[in-house]
Design an enzyme around this catalytic site. Sequence first.
Site, mmCIF file in Angstrom:
data_model
loop_
_atom_site.group_PDB
_atom_site.id
_atom_site.type_symbol
_atom_site.label_atom_id
_atom_site.label_comp_id
_atom_site.label_asym_id
_atom_site.label_seq_id
_atom_site.Cartn_x
_atom_site.Cartn_y
_atom_site.Cartn_z
ATOM 1 N N LYS A 104 1.381 -13.089 2.679
ATOM 2 C CA LYS A 104 1.865 -11.450 1.890
ATOM 3 C C LYS A 104 3.645 -10.833 2.307
ATOM 4 O O LYS A 104 4.241 -11.979 2.559
ATOM 5 C CB LYS A 104 1.197 -10.428 3.201
ATOM 6 C CG LYS A 104 1.115 -9.205 3.251
ATOM 7 C CD LYS A 104 -0.489 -9.086 1.804
ATOM 8 C CE LYS A 104 -0.446 -7.666 1.919
ATOM 9 N NZ LYS A 104 -1.795 -7.528 1.160
HETATM 10 P P1 NAD Z 1 0.255 3.528 -2.434
HETATM 11 O O1 NAD Z 1 0.939 3.610 -1.848
HETATM 12 O O2 NAD Z 1 -0.290 3.093 -3.208
HETATM 13 O O3 NAD Z 1 -1.114 4.918 -1.289
HETATM 14 C C1 NAD Z 1 -0.527 4.875 0.164
HETATM 15 C C2 NAD Z 1 -1.282 6.360 0.134
HETATM 16 O O4 NAD Z 1 -1.214 6.279 1.533
HETATM 17 C C3 NAD Z 1 -0.392 7.182 -0.660
HETATM 18 O O5 NAD Z 1 -1.639 8.712 -0.835
HETATM 19 C C4 NAD Z 1 0.526 7.454 0.778
HETATM 20 O O6 NAD Z 1 1.138 9.524 0.835
HETATM 21 C C5 NAD Z 1 -0.662 7.730 2.117
HETATM 22 N N1 NAD Z 1 -0.563 7.274 3.146
HETATM 23 C C6 NAD Z 1 1.092 6.659 3.358
HETATM 24 N N2 NAD Z 1 0.800 6.191 4.913
HETATM 25 C C7 NAD Z 1 0.380 7.349 5.406
HETATM 26 C C8 NAD Z 1 0.071 7.737 6.975
HETATM 27 N N3 NAD Z 1 1.081 7.440 7.724
HETATM 28 N N4 NAD Z 1 -0.935 8.912 7.100
HETATM 29 C C9 NAD Z 1 -1.880 9.180 5.568
HETATM 30 N N5 NAD Z 1 -1.484 8.407 4.277
HETATM 31 C C10 NAD Z 1 -0.824 7.822 3.815
HETATM 32 O O7 NAD Z 1 -0.759 2.289 -1.863
HETATM 33 P P2 NAD Z 1 -2.137 1.754 -2.099
HETATM 34 O O8 NAD Z 1 -1.795 0.550 -3.244
HETATM 35 O O9 NAD Z 1 -2.961 2.917 -2.455
HETATM 36 O O10 NAD Z 1 -2.739 0.822 -1.379
HETATM 37 C C11 NAD Z 1 -3.627 1.938 0.135
HETATM 38 C C12 NAD Z 1 -3.843 1.144 0.563
HETATM 39 O O11 NAD Z 1 -5.526 -0.260 0.568
HETATM 40 C C13 NAD Z 1 -3.736 -0.251 1.793
HETATM 41 O O12 NAD Z 1 -3.738 -0.535 2.939
HETATM 42 C C14 NAD Z 1 -3.047 -1.543 1.317
HETATM 43 O O13 NAD Z 1 -2.792 -2.809 1.801
HETATM 44 C C15 NAD Z 1 -4.997 -1.997 0.659
HETATM 45 N N6 NAD Z 1 -4.795 -2.684 -0.819
HETATM 46 C C16 NAD Z 1 -4.398 -2.452 -1.834
HETATM 47 C C17 NAD Z 1 -4.646 -2.925 -2.504
HETATM 48 C C18 NAD Z 1 -3.508 -2.394 -4.163
HETATM 49 O O14 NAD Z 1 -4.208 -3.552 -5.365
HETATM 50 N N7 NAD Z 1 -2.869 -1.705 -4.598
HETATM 51 C C19 NAD Z 1 -5.675 -4.007 -2.225
HETATM 52 C C20 NAD Z 1 -6.046 -4.093 -1.550
HETATM 53 C C21 NAD Z 1 -5.351 -3.599 0.006
#
Ligand code: NAD
Length: 437
Positions: free
Chosen positions: A118
Amino acid sequence: MYEPRVRTKSMERFVCSKEPQNRSERLLQDSAKRLKISRAALEQIEKPYTFIYQRLPVEVGGEVINISSGIVLHNRARGPFKGGIRIAPDVNIWETNELARLMTLKTALADLELGGGKAGIRVNFEKIYDQFKDKLKQDFYPFCDMLKDHIMKEFVDHFIERGLVHIYIPAPDMGSSAREMMLFYNKTHNPAVVTGKPEGIEGWLPGRHEATGFGTAYAIAKYLEYIGKAPSDVTVAIQGFGNVGSHAAYYLNDFGCKIVAITDFYGGVHHEEGIDVVELMEYAREKRNIKGYDDKRTIDNESLFRMPVDIMVPAACGHVIDKDNCDGLGTRLLVAEAANMPVSFEAFIRLKEKGIEILPDTYVNSGGAIASDLEYKQGLGGMRYSREEVFAHMRLRFDNIFESMLEIKDQAGSFIQAASDVALKRLYQAMKTRSLI
Ligand code: NAD
């Protein structure tokens, strides 16, 4: 001659002893007892292979600001270090380490020939914007895009300089997207260097962009099928409307669930009759967040967790359900961990006592890793996959993971514990086979 005062082994112990208590280690210790894996062997599996700290100097408005970043290469017993790049204001090395460990467990649980790693980049865009907005006279989001480009270009240079090409395979995570992954391709012209590449770039994978959200929705639909409940009979609340949250909402809506509340960092919307997800996605695409979508029916993040719904989908940051708010959680049936580690260990124990099921992050959000595995192989010169093939492949992997957890769920105690057992057993076997333990 300089003599190091601390010997390597004890230095490693010293560094690792600073790691705060985290959920995955506690679960792994528990799994190791059930699987009769020794403490020494467990230590080799759960501790990181390498930490890299990197300062990224970037120029903004004629000044140089230094951004902290870190890469944790956790475990490559089953394949190259694989995992996303998180860009957020609260990133720290222990969070990156925990996320890297989760990748090791996730790829093992999904039976992918990949390891875990990561990267974390600590940036507070709001704060930096406040500092430079008068000088640059730029709107917030174009400023963020420009700054992120500068930071990522610096990050990619260091990534190449440190010889991490083909060793650590990055992907998007919170705060990063296909746009940032493209920068790795721009520098290397090698499609296997990174996954989550934008559409049309050599080696891109149709369906990768939606994969994590689709997988989340599929995992929930599968659970509903298992307990004999129709999707149309359940209400859902979602925290986070980025890549994962928005696509999870889209597919859950498509499967027939009613999404009644969604929040992001900036705001939230609550429609008891069901949110028009497609309209909200269009709104978010244009505005870059959901604030202002419906000013009459808003909801904040705290209230979201208290709302009485059947299913809660945390799809933003970690530790949002902890010992302080878990008793007030409104969820009746299920928490599906679309985010990484959204439920703390204490909250997991408490919710288990209350009979609220939790589907673990290593399963629910593994769609991104599963699709990335195909994208990586495609990049190495394998076959090309269509969107239908990618989705069919994901369904098959999810079915297999669910079966493997279900088989031992009663002995292990819960889906979370079963997921930890399955992953640990596979990692132990791989490390034994490779004479790494
Ligand atoms: P992203 O950056 O596209 O979106 C994040 C979202 O969360 C946004 O809507 C943001 O406004 C919101 N957010 C951030 N901080 C916040 C807070 N303190 N309170 C409320 N909302 C908040 O990110 P993503 O890719 O959608 O990732 C989201 C989660 O999924 C993370 O935990 C990430 O590790 C996990 N994840 C993502 C992927 C991927 O393929 N993108 C894969 C596995 C896991």
